[in-house]
Design an enzyme around this catalytic site. Structure first.
Site, short mmCIF file in Angstrom:
data_model
loop_
_atom_site.label_atom_id
_atom_site.label_comp_id
_atom_site.label_asym_id
_atom_site.label_seq_id
_atom_site.Cartn_x
_atom_site.Cartn_y
_atom_site.Cartn_z
N ASN A 182 -13.98 5.24 5.58
CA ASN A 182 -14.24 4.04 6.75
C ASN A 182 -13.12 4.42 7.91
O ASN A 182 -13.39 4.49 9.01
CB ASN A 182 -14.38 2.77 6.07
CG ASN A 182 -15.32 2.49 6.01
OD1 ASN A 182 -16.75 3.19 5.91
ND2 ASN A 182 -14.93 1.96 4.28
N HIS B 28 -4.82 6.30 -0.88
CA HIS B 28 -5.41 6.20 1.39
C HIS B 28 -4.33 5.93 1.84
O HIS B 28 -4.92 6.02 2.84
CB HIS B 28 -5.90 4.38 0.55
CG HIS B 28 -7.02 4.95 1.10
ND1 HIS B 28 -8.00 5.53 1.36
CD2 HIS B 28 -7.75 2.95 1.90
CE1 HIS B 28 -9.84 5.27 2.07
NE2 HIS B 28 -8.86 3.85 2.12
N ASN C 264 -10.07 0.46 8.40
CA ASN C 264 -10.76 0.46 8.34
C ASN C 264 -11.24 0.42 10.33
O ASN C 264 -11.95 0.15 10.81
CB ASN C 264 -11.39 -0.92 7.66
CG ASN C 264 -12.21 -0.17 6.37
OD1 ASN C 264 -11.83 0.37 6.31
ND2 ASN C 264 -12.92 -1.34 6.15
N TYR D 198 1.15 -0.84 0.18
CA TYR D 198 -0.39 0.14 0.27
C TYR D 198 0.82 1.25 -0.27
O TYR D 198 0.43 2.37 -0.50
CB TYR D 198 -0.32 -0.16 1.35
CG TYR D 198 -1.57 -1.22 1.51
CD1 TYR D 198 -2.80 -0.98 0.57
CD2 TYR D 198 -1.29 -2.10 2.21
CE1 TYR D 198 -3.65 -2.04 0.31
CE2 TYR D 198 -2.67 -2.96 2.30
CZ TYR D 198 -3.37 -3.46 1.45
OH TYR D 198 -4.17 -4.34 1.32
#
Length: 253
Positions: free
Chosen positions: A169, A76, A123, A71
């Site tokens: 989220n 994000h 999340n 990631y």
């Protein structure tokens, strides 16, 4: 070297409180408290007036993102990148694992700072931030959350004193673990909207194009200055000017 602080027992633990003599902050263990799954933080109070003295209450600056090389550099994860940028500029090393988060402790000027990167995946970010806010007795008004925002154009920043979760989220989970309180500051980093019919999740987990990366890197530099101003002076005219300048950053007159 990364240090590890083991999780406290579910019923109680020692938390670290910042105490002060004149303007020199130091850490000291003060008392034992009970902590439930969701962690109550101190209520917000009016913001310091323009020109007020520096408030030496600690700040918790948390970036949202997903851990792991998979990631790294994705849209994000710009919240993680903001925390990394602050750490580099002010000389704080994130070298401790506590409450499922990577943590660094230092200061901006004489104001104590906790830099936090939850390692729970996006999340469940609130699990770390709620625990750390309670453990270090950080008031709600000094929890600054940095994260990606699709409603802003790529590379545009926005500092606000409070807000909702905007269907993010990670932010939603943080609110849940702060007893549903929304009155904490945000530093939103614009990543733009998905093109055409592209899936939102796929878009957020993509890396930036060369041009987008250039804009985000510039935004991160400006974000460090904005955080420094916020920590030392609170929400004032300087922050208002910053937001206005960001809004029209890519508009040529």
């Amino acid at each position: 070297m990364v240090g590890v602080i083991s999780s406290p027992p579910p019923s109680s633990f020692f938390y670290t409180n910042f105490s002060y003599h004149n303007t020199n902050p130091k850490l000291s263990f003060v008392r034992r408290i009970s902590v439930k799954r969701r962690h109550r933080v101190l209520a917000s109070v009016p913001d310091p007036a323009e020109g007020a003295k520096v408030e030496y209450t600690p700040w918790l600056v948390a970036g949202l993102g997903n851990p792991g090389n998979k990631y790294y550099g994705t849209r994000h994860n710009v919240g993680f990148e903001m925390v990394d940028s602050i750490a580099r500029e002010v000389g704080i090393t994130l070298n401790t694992i506590q409450s499922k988060a990577l943590l660094g402790i230092g200061s901006i000027g004489s104001v104590p700072i906790l830099l936090v990167k939850p390692q729970t995946f996006m999340n469940f970010s609130g699990e770390s931030i709620g625990q750390l806010a309670a453990y270090y007795q950080v008031p709600l008004r000094h929890i600054l959350l940095s994260y990606d925002e699709m409603s802003l154009p790529n590379g545009i920043l926005r500092l606000s004193q409070k807000g909702g979760h905007g269907h993010h989220n990670g932010v939603k989970n943080v609110i849940e673990h702060l007893d549903g309180c929304r009155d904490f500051p945000r530093l939103c980093i614009g990543v733009g909207n998905p093109p055409g019919q592209m899936d939102m999740r796929a878009f957020l987990l993509q890396k930036f194009s060369w041009k987008e990366r250039e804009q985000v890197d510039e935004a991160l530099e400006q974000g460090v200055d904005a955080v420094r101003t916020l920590v030392l002076r609170g929400f004032n005219a300087s922050i208002n000017r910053f937001n206005l300048a960001q809004k029209y950053k890519f508009h040529k007159v």
